[in-house]
Enzyme design. Structure first.
Site, mmCIF file in Angstrom:
data_model
loop_
_atom_site.group_PDB
_atom_site.id
_atom_site.type_symbol
_atom_site.label_atom_id
_atom_site.label_comp_id
_atom_site.label_asym_id
_atom_site.label_seq_id
_atom_site.Cartn_x
_atom_site.Cartn_y
_atom_site.Cartn_z
ATOM 1 N N SER A 101 0.852 -1.190 0.000
ATOM 2 C CA SER A 101 0.000 0.000 0.000
ATOM 3 C C SER A 101 0.890 1.243 0.000
ATOM 4 O O SER A 101 1.824 1.321 0.796
ATOM 5 C CB SER A 101 -0.902 0.037 1.239
ATOM 6 N N ALA A 122 7.121 -1.085 11.444
ATOM 7 C CA ALA A 122 6.002 -0.384 10.821
ATOM 8 C C ALA A 122 6.589 0.700 9.933
ATOM 9 O O ALA A 122 7.806 0.933 9.920
ATOM 10 C CB ALA A 122 5.080 0.212 11.879
ATOM 11 N N LYS A 123 5.736 1.368 9.184
ATOM 12 C CA LYS A 123 6.236 2.372 8.253
ATOM 13 C C LYS A 123 6.831 3.586 8.962
ATOM 14 O O LYS A 123 7.487 4.404 8.330
ATOM 15 C CB LYS A 123 5.123 2.782 7.289
ATOM 16 N N ARG A 124 6.635 3.675 10.266
ATOM 17 C CA ARG A 124 7.260 4.768 11.015
ATOM 18 C C ARG A 124 8.736 4.486 11.312
ATOM 19 O O ARG A 124 9.448 5.368 11.779
ATOM 20 C CB ARG A 124 6.517 4.993 12.328
#
Length: 290
Positions: free
Chosen positions: A19, A258-260
Site C-alpha cells: 500500500s 512499521a512504516k514509522r
C-alpha cells in the site's frame, strides 16, 4: 470464483500487495521475498497489486518510491500496474465495480446488515479493553437492523454477520493448523465502509479470487483476517487460496516494524549504501527450513 478467467488452477500464482501509505521497510521486503521465492520455486507467476484504497494516507510519492525500492531490492513481477496482464487493473482504486458486485451478492444472500456505530462506539461497548491494530470484536449493537432501515440521512457501514460458535480452521504453510472461534476470536466485521469504499477484508478477497491467486503470502499479523476472508470466500461461493503467514520482523526492542521505522525503510537503507544481497543474506535458506 469470479467468472471470465481462463487461468488453470494448477498454475501457481502469488502476489505482492503493498500500500502506498508510507515507505516500504525491511519487514515488507522479507515477506515479499518469501512470496517471490515461492513463485520462483514453482515456476509460477508473481503479481504486483497496488492497494491504494486509503484516500487519506496514499500518496503519489509513496507509489513512486514503492516501484523504485522494490526493483532496487531485487523484486520482479509478471503482472502489475506498470506492465499490465490479463486480470487488471492492478490498482485497487480502479476496481470499484468488482467490489460493488461482490457487496451486492453478499447483501442479496442475507449475509450483511447495516451498522451506524463508530469505532469509538464499539470500543465503549466492549466488556474488555481492546489492544492492537486488529478490528475489535463487535458487540452486536446493530445486528438486528434490516437493510430496509438504511436512509440517505443516516450514514452506515455494512457488517458481515459471522456464524457465532463456528470454528474457522485452515492449515497455514508456515504456522501449521490454525483455528479461530467466530464470535469470540473475531466478530461481525466491516465489509463496506461509511465512506463508500470496500473494507480491506472484502477488497483483497475479491482481488485474490479475480486474479486467480493460488497462495497468499503475508505477515502473521493477518492470521485472524484469513479466518474472516474464508467466510467471505464461502459466502461468495469461491475457492479460497492457500495461505502462508510469515513471522514479523522486529526492531532491537522487539517491536514489529512499521512504516514509522524510517531507519529501516528500503529508501533509507538504499541511501545509506546498503546492498540488497547483504540485507537478504540467509533469507532463502531460512524460509525453506521454516
Amino acid at each position: 470464483m469470479p467468472s471470465g478467467s481462463t487461468a488453470s488452477p494448477s498454475l501457481y500464482r502469488g502476489r505482492l500487495a503493498p500500500s502506498p501509505t508510507g515507505l516500504l521497510h525491511l519487514g515488507h521486503a522479507r515477506t515479499f521475498w518469501t512470496a517471490q521465492e515461492q513463485a520462483r520455486q514453482q515456476n509460477g507467476t508473481l503479481i504486483l497489486r497496488n492497494e491504494d484504497l486509503d484516500p487519506h494516507r496514499c500518496r503519489p510519492m509513496f507509489l513512486e518510491a514503492m516501484f523504485e525500492d522494490l526493483r532496487w531490492f531485487g523484486f520482479s513481477w509478471n503482472e502489475g500496474p506498470d506492465c499490465g496482464g490479463p486480470y487488471g487493473p492492478y490498482t485497487q482504486s480502479a476496481r470499484q465495480p468488482r467490489y460493488r458486485s461482490a457487496f451486492e451478492q453478499l447483501l442479496a444472500g442475507g449475509f450483511l446488515y447495516p451498522c451506524t456505530c463508530s469505532r469509538q462506539d464499539v470500543l465503549r461497548a466492549l466488556t474488555a479493553p481492546h489492544a492492537g491494530e486488529d478490528e475489535p470484536v463487535y458487540p452486536g449493537t446493530c445486528r438486528l437492523k434490516s437493510p430496509s432501515s438504511v436512509t440517505t440521512t443516516s450514514p452506515c457501514c455494512w457488517r458481515f454477520r459471522v456464524p457465532d460458535g463456528s470454528q474457522i480452521s485452515f492449515i497455514d504453510a508456515h504456522h501449521g493448523p490454525q483455528s479461530f472461534l467466530a464470535g469470540a476470536d473475531f466478530g461481525d466485521f466491516v465489509v463496506w465502509r461509511q465512506d463508500g469504499l470496500p473494507s480491506y477484508q472484502l477488497a483483497v478477497t475479491v482481488d485474490d479470487a479475480a486474479m486467480r491467486i493460488t497462495e497468499v503470502v503475508r505477515g502473521a499479523d493477518l492470521l485472524r483476517s484469513t479466518a474472516r476472508q474464508l467466510l467471505l470466500y464461502q459466502a461468495l461461493g469461491w475457492q479460497a487460496p492457500a495461505f502462508h503467514h510469515c513471522p514479523l520482523l522486529t526492531d532491537e526492542r522487539g517491536v514489529r516494524l512499521a512504516k514509522r521505522h524510517d531507519a529501516l525503510s528500503l529508501r533509507q537503507l538504499r541511501e545509506s549504501g546498503a546492498a540488497p544481497e547483504d540485507l537478504r543474506r540467509g533469507w532463502t535458506t531460512a524460509f525453506r527450513a521454516g
